[in-house]
Design a protein around this motif. Structure first.
Motif, short mmCIF file in Angstrom:
data_model
loop_
_atom_site.label_atom_id
_atom_site.label_comp_id
_atom_site.label_asym_id
_atom_site.label_seq_id
_atom_site.Cartn_x
_atom_site.Cartn_y
_atom_site.Cartn_z
N LYS A 47 -73.96 15.66 4.12
CA LYS A 47 -72.08 15.73 3.68
C LYS A 47 -71.31 16.38 4.61
O LYS A 47 -71.71 17.46 5.19
CB LYS A 47 -72.00 16.18 2.30
CG LYS A 47 -73.03 15.52 0.49
CD LYS A 47 -71.81 14.41 0.96
CE LYS A 47 -72.55 12.93 0.16
NZ LYS A 47 -71.35 12.33 0.48
N THR A 48 -70.54 15.46 5.61
CA THR A 48 -69.49 15.78 6.51
C THR A 48 -68.86 16.61 5.18
O THR A 48 -68.37 16.36 4.02
CB THR A 48 -68.85 15.12 6.67
OG1 THR A 48 -68.12 13.91 5.99
CG2 THR A 48 -69.45 14.11 7.73
N LEU A 49 -67.81 18.00 5.94
CA LEU A 49 -67.13 18.24 4.85
C LEU A 49 -65.43 17.56 4.21
O LEU A 49 -65.72 17.55 3.04
CB LEU A 49 -66.34 19.29 6.16
CG LEU A 49 -64.72 20.35 5.09
CD1 LEU A 49 -66.07 21.69 4.31
CD2 LEU A 49 -64.18 21.64 6.21
N LYS A 50 -65.68 16.21 4.79
CA LYS A 50 -64.72 15.55 4.39
C LYS A 50 -64.86 14.86 2.92
O LYS A 50 -64.50 14.73 1.86
CB LYS A 50 -64.48 14.61 5.40
CG LYS A 50 -62.93 14.49 6.38
CD LYS A 50 -62.14 13.71 6.37
CE LYS A 50 -60.82 13.64 7.81
NZ LYS A 50 -61.17 13.92 8.99
N GLU A 51 -66.77 14.52 3.05
CA GLU A 51 -67.21 13.63 2.03
C GLU A 51 -67.18 14.92 0.90
O GLU A 51 -66.99 14.23 -0.40
CB GLU A 51 -68.46 13.26 2.54
CG GLU A 51 -68.82 11.85 3.49
CD GLU A 51 -69.50 11.88 4.04
OE1 GLU A 51 -69.49 10.99 4.87
OE2 GLU A 51 -70.82 12.53 3.88
N GLU A 104 -65.32 17.01 -0.35
CA GLU A 104 -63.91 17.02 -0.39
C GLU A 104 -63.72 16.04 -1.15
O GLU A 104 -62.96 16.14 -2.28
CB GLU A 104 -62.89 17.62 0.42
CG GLU A 104 -63.17 18.69 1.36
CD GLU A 104 -62.26 18.67 2.36
OE1 GLU A 104 -61.70 20.07 3.00
OE2 GLU A 104 -61.61 17.71 3.25
N SER A 105 -63.77 15.11 -0.63
CA SER A 105 -63.51 13.46 -1.61
C SER A 105 -65.03 13.98 -2.68
O SER A 105 -64.54 13.19 -4.19
CB SER A 105 -63.07 11.96 -1.26
OG SER A 105 -64.79 12.72 0.28
N LYS A 107 -60.04 21.02 -4.12
CA LYS A 107 -61.12 20.17 -2.65
C LYS A 107 -61.54 21.46 -1.74
O LYS A 107 -62.64 21.35 -0.60
CB LYS A 107 -60.58 19.43 -1.61
CG LYS A 107 -59.20 19.88 -1.01
CD LYS A 107 -58.72 18.82 0.01
CE LYS A 107 -57.67 19.04 1.22
NZ LYS A 107 -57.22 17.73 2.20
N ARG A 141 -71.84 11.08 12.32
CA ARG A 141 -71.71 12.55 11.01
C ARG A 141 -72.17 13.84 11.05
O ARG A 141 -71.83 15.21 10.66
CB ARG A 141 -72.11 12.04 9.88
CG ARG A 141 -71.43 10.50 9.52
CD ARG A 141 -71.98 9.98 8.51
NE ARG A 141 -71.62 10.20 7.12
CZ ARG A 141 -73.09 10.56 6.61
NH1 ARG A 141 -74.08 10.55 6.94
NH2 ARG A 141 -72.87 11.20 5.13
N ASP A 177 -70.02 15.50 13.22
CA ASP A 177 -68.96 16.11 12.37
C ASP A 177 -69.57 17.69 11.65
O ASP A 177 -68.76 18.33 12.14
CB ASP A 177 -69.03 15.44 11.68
CG ASP A 177 -67.83 13.84 12.14
OD1 ASP A 177 -67.79 14.41 12.52
OD2 ASP A 177 -67.99 13.27 11.65
N SER A 187 -67.89 21.08 13.01
CA SER A 187 -67.16 21.95 11.99
C SER A 187 -67.10 23.13 12.02
O SER A 187 -67.71 23.82 11.92
CB SER A 187 -67.32 21.26 10.92
OG SER A 187 -66.93 21.94 9.68
#
Ligand code: SAH
Length: 340
Positions: A6-10, A12-13, A22, A166, A169, A173
């Motif tokens: 999982k990316t950080l963005k994913e 978070e959502s 988040k 990904r 990413d 990060s």
């Protein structure tokens, strides 16, 4: 779903979707990549109900180390994945840090005739978490920090584009592995549409192109992909990349005895790359079971190097690592399979 994919963005959502703040994503990243826990239960600043939810939605499984071979300044890992497939990663100790060569696919379909990886056709793409875990497992096993990552193991990164981006990413990060973009290198055999897509993303990571020949006739003999995307298109795509991105591009050139190492080849290469802000990395061929290919002698490599230099091409010769532990792409795995 493995949490290391999982990316950080994913993430978070994900937390927003389950009605949480988040910033929990940053806390989870901190446990995974800074504190390096092995279970969700160790994430002690996250409330029980959320831990329960994480356990329902994700697993935190590692991949396993099947075999390690150690040489001078090189450690070669063979991993077994959850479905029993095997991939390799190679750690190299440089004076500037530790660099890990990561695999991106099980097998490879590019079919370069000198390369060991292509002996097994592509079985599948690696999932993002399977690439991230190659780094985590080696760091844990050796107790070192990996400062540089090169996507030059088994597989073609641009044939597994989304998972590879990904992966970048996550490792880039600040909350993840915090490996600087300029310390990450993606290597491709020259899939032109993907070079274009990569150009438009304007990432700060380094791009390397496996060139290996200065003309279409020879390149098509060595690399099947050249029949689909000939040299002219590859060079054009790289020129566009250089225009858009202020980043350095490296052309990799394996030195194969009496195949692509003549003075004529050097001159032709110099004129092909004339005026480009590019670097050539001459790679002493790592001899494999492809017995028809031998490595160019050191003197001849230096002669090729001199010709490029005299023609104002930036050129380096790659330090040799791990020939004693058969560290050329795909060799450990194919030797392992043969021994079984
Ligand atoms: N598929 C990508 C990345 C993996 S291969 C690519 O083609 O760039 C990484 C590099 O190792 C490529 O330049 C590849 O051509 C080279 N290579 C393959 N077999 C090799 C060998 N036996 N010795 C030295 N380099 C090799």
């Amino acid at each position: 779903m493995n949490i290391y994919g999982k990316t950080l963005k994913e993430l978070e959502s994900y937390f927003l979707d389950i009605g949480e703040k988040k910033f929990k994503a940053i806390q989870v990243y901190d446990w995974l990549y800074k504190k390096r826990v092995h279970s969700f239960d160790e994430m002690s600043n996250i409330k029980k109900s959320v831990i329960g939810k994480l356990k329902e939605d994700f697993n935190i499984k590692k991949i396993s180390i099947l075999r390690v071979q150690n040489g001078k300044d090189v450690h070669k890992y063979l991993f077994s994945l959850s479905d029993g497939q095997k991939v390799e990663a190679v750690l190299m100790n440089h004076d500037y840090g530790n660099s890990l060569c990561v695999s991106t696919q099980v097998g490879c379909n590019m079919g370069c005739v000198f390369c060991e990886s292509g002996r097994l056709k592509k079985v599948r793409n690696l999932e993002t978490y399977e690439m991230v875990l190659q780094i985590l497992m080696v760091e844990e096993d050796l107790g070192v920090r990996i400062s540089h990552v090169v996507l030059m193991g088994i597989g073609e990164p641009f044939d597994n584009y989304d998972n590879v981006m990904r992966f970048i990413d996550i490792i880039n990060s600040d909350y993840g592995l915090a490996i600087g973009a300029r310390h990450i290198t993606v290597s491709t055999c020259g899939i032109v549409p993907k070079i274009k897509e990569f150009t438009s993303e304007r990432r700060q990571v380094n791009l390397a192109i496996s060139l290996h020949a200065p003309n279409d006739e020879l390149r098509s003999r060595l690399m099947k992909i050249n029949k689909v995307y000939p040299l002219k298109e590859v060079i054009k795509a790289v020129k566009d990349y250089l225009k858009e991105n202020n980043r350095k591009v490296t052309f990799e050139y394996i030195m194969l005895k009496d195949v692509n190492d003549s003075d004529e080849c050097a001159l032709e290469l110099a004129s092909l790359l004339k005026g480009m802000m590019a670097y050539v990395n001459l790679i002493p061929y790592n001899e494999t079971s492809h017995i028809e290919f031998k490595k160019t002698d050191r003197d001849k490599i230096m002669r090729f190097y001199d010709i490029l230099k005299r023609n104002k091409i930036n050129v380096t010769v790659r330090r040799e690592f791990g020939s004693e532990v058969s560290a050329a792409c795909g060799q450990l795995r194919s030797n392992f399979e043969e021994a079984e």
